[in-house]
Scaffold this motif. Structure first.
Motif, PDB file in Angstrom:
ATOM      1  N   LYS A   1      47.536 -21.886   0.424  1.00 49.76           N
ATOM      2  CA  LYS A   1      46.195 -22.032   1.000  1.00 49.76           C
ATOM      3  C   LYS A   1      45.160 -21.561  -0.006  1.00 49.76           C
ATOM      4  O   LYS A   1      45.440 -20.704  -0.846  1.00 49.76           O
ATOM      5  CB  LYS A   1      46.067 -21.221   2.288  1.00 49.76           C
ATOM      6  CG  LYS A   1      46.979 -21.720   3.384  1.00 49.76           C
ATOM      7  CD  LYS A   1      46.812 -20.896   4.636  1.00 49.76           C
ATOM      8  CE  LYS A   1      47.803 -21.397   5.687  1.00 49.76           C
ATOM      9  NZ  LYS A   1      47.917 -20.483   6.801  1.00 49.76           N
TER      10      LYS A   1
ATOM     11  N   TYR B   1      41.126 -20.118  -0.356  1.00 46.48           N
ATOM     12  CA  TYR B   1      40.013 -19.475   0.342  1.00 46.48           C
ATOM     13  C   TYR B   1      38.803 -19.519  -0.579  1.00 46.48           C
ATOM     14  O   TYR B   1      38.920 -19.240  -1.777  1.00 46.48           O
ATOM     15  CB  TYR B   1      40.385 -18.037   0.707  1.00 46.48           C
ATOM     16  CG  TYR B   1      41.675 -17.981   1.482  1.00 46.48           C
ATOM     17  CD1 TYR B   1      41.694 -18.130   2.858  1.00 46.48           C
ATOM     18  CD2 TYR B   1      42.898 -17.849   0.813  1.00 46.48           C
ATOM     19  CE1 TYR B   1      42.900 -18.128   3.566  1.00 46.48           C
ATOM     20  CE2 TYR B   1      44.102 -17.842   1.502  1.00 46.48           C
ATOM     21  CZ  TYR B   1      44.095 -17.985   2.872  1.00 46.48           C
ATOM     22  OH  TYR B   1      45.279 -17.991   3.563  1.00 46.48           O
TER      23      TYR B   1
ATOM     24  N   TRP C   1      40.702 -13.347   4.771  1.00 44.05           N
ATOM     25  CA  TRP C   1      42.082 -13.507   4.311  1.00 44.05           C
ATOM     26  C   TRP C   1      42.729 -12.155   4.032  1.00 44.05           C
ATOM     27  O   TRP C   1      43.841 -11.885   4.490  1.00 44.05           O
ATOM     28  CB  TRP C   1      42.100 -14.392   3.059  1.00 44.05           C
ATOM     29  CG  TRP C   1      43.329 -14.254   2.221  1.00 44.05           C
ATOM     30  CD1 TRP C   1      44.572 -14.739   2.491  1.00 44.05           C
ATOM     31  CD2 TRP C   1      43.441 -13.556   0.975  1.00 44.05           C
ATOM     32  NE1 TRP C   1      45.454 -14.396   1.491  1.00 44.05           N
ATOM     33  CE2 TRP C   1      44.776 -13.668   0.551  1.00 44.05           C
ATOM     34  CE3 TRP C   1      42.536 -12.853   0.173  1.00 44.05           C
ATOM     35  CZ2 TRP C   1      45.228 -13.104  -0.642  1.00 44.05           C
ATOM     36  CZ3 TRP C   1      42.983 -12.290  -1.012  1.00 44.05           C
ATOM     37  CH2 TRP C   1      44.319 -12.416  -1.406  1.00 44.05           C
TER      38      TRP C   1
END
Length: 107
Positions: free
Chosen positions: A37, A39, A48
């Motif tokens: 992922k 961010y 996060w």
């Protein structure tokens, strides 16, 4: 080991579970890539790291640091409440004007 101030601050913030201080090591337009992922920006990075701290209680112990003009790599032993702890991870950092511009975490 001689770490740039922002990297030292990042490690200190992680080990104190201080998500605001951790996020403040990043520029406004920074990105973090971790576990598939990405961010974007300080607010997402803060959310996060807050979630990661809550779930894993991760502690970083720097073991190596290499710096180049394009990218720096911090190798750290990571321990916490996750399967396989501890592990050694690589933190690929792009540092710009004393701030983290990008971070990619790999095993």
């Amino acid at each position: 080991m001689n770490l740039p101030n922002v990297v030292s601050d990042l490690v200190k913030a992680q080990n104190m579970y201080d998500s605001a201080a951790y996020a403040n090591c990043f520029s406004e337009i920074a990105t973090v890539a971790d576990e598939g992922k990405t961010y974007h920006g300080k607010a997402e990075i803060k959310r996060w790291i807050e979630a990661a701290n809550e779930n894993y209680k991760t502690v970083m112990k720097p073991i190596d640091f290499k710096e180049s003009e394009e990218q720096s790599v911090l190798k750290a032993e990571i321990s916490g409440s996750f399967p396989g702890s501890p592990v050694v991870l690589s933190y690929h950092l792009e540092l710009v004007d004393g701030m983290v511009q990008s971070l990619k975490i790999t095993s």
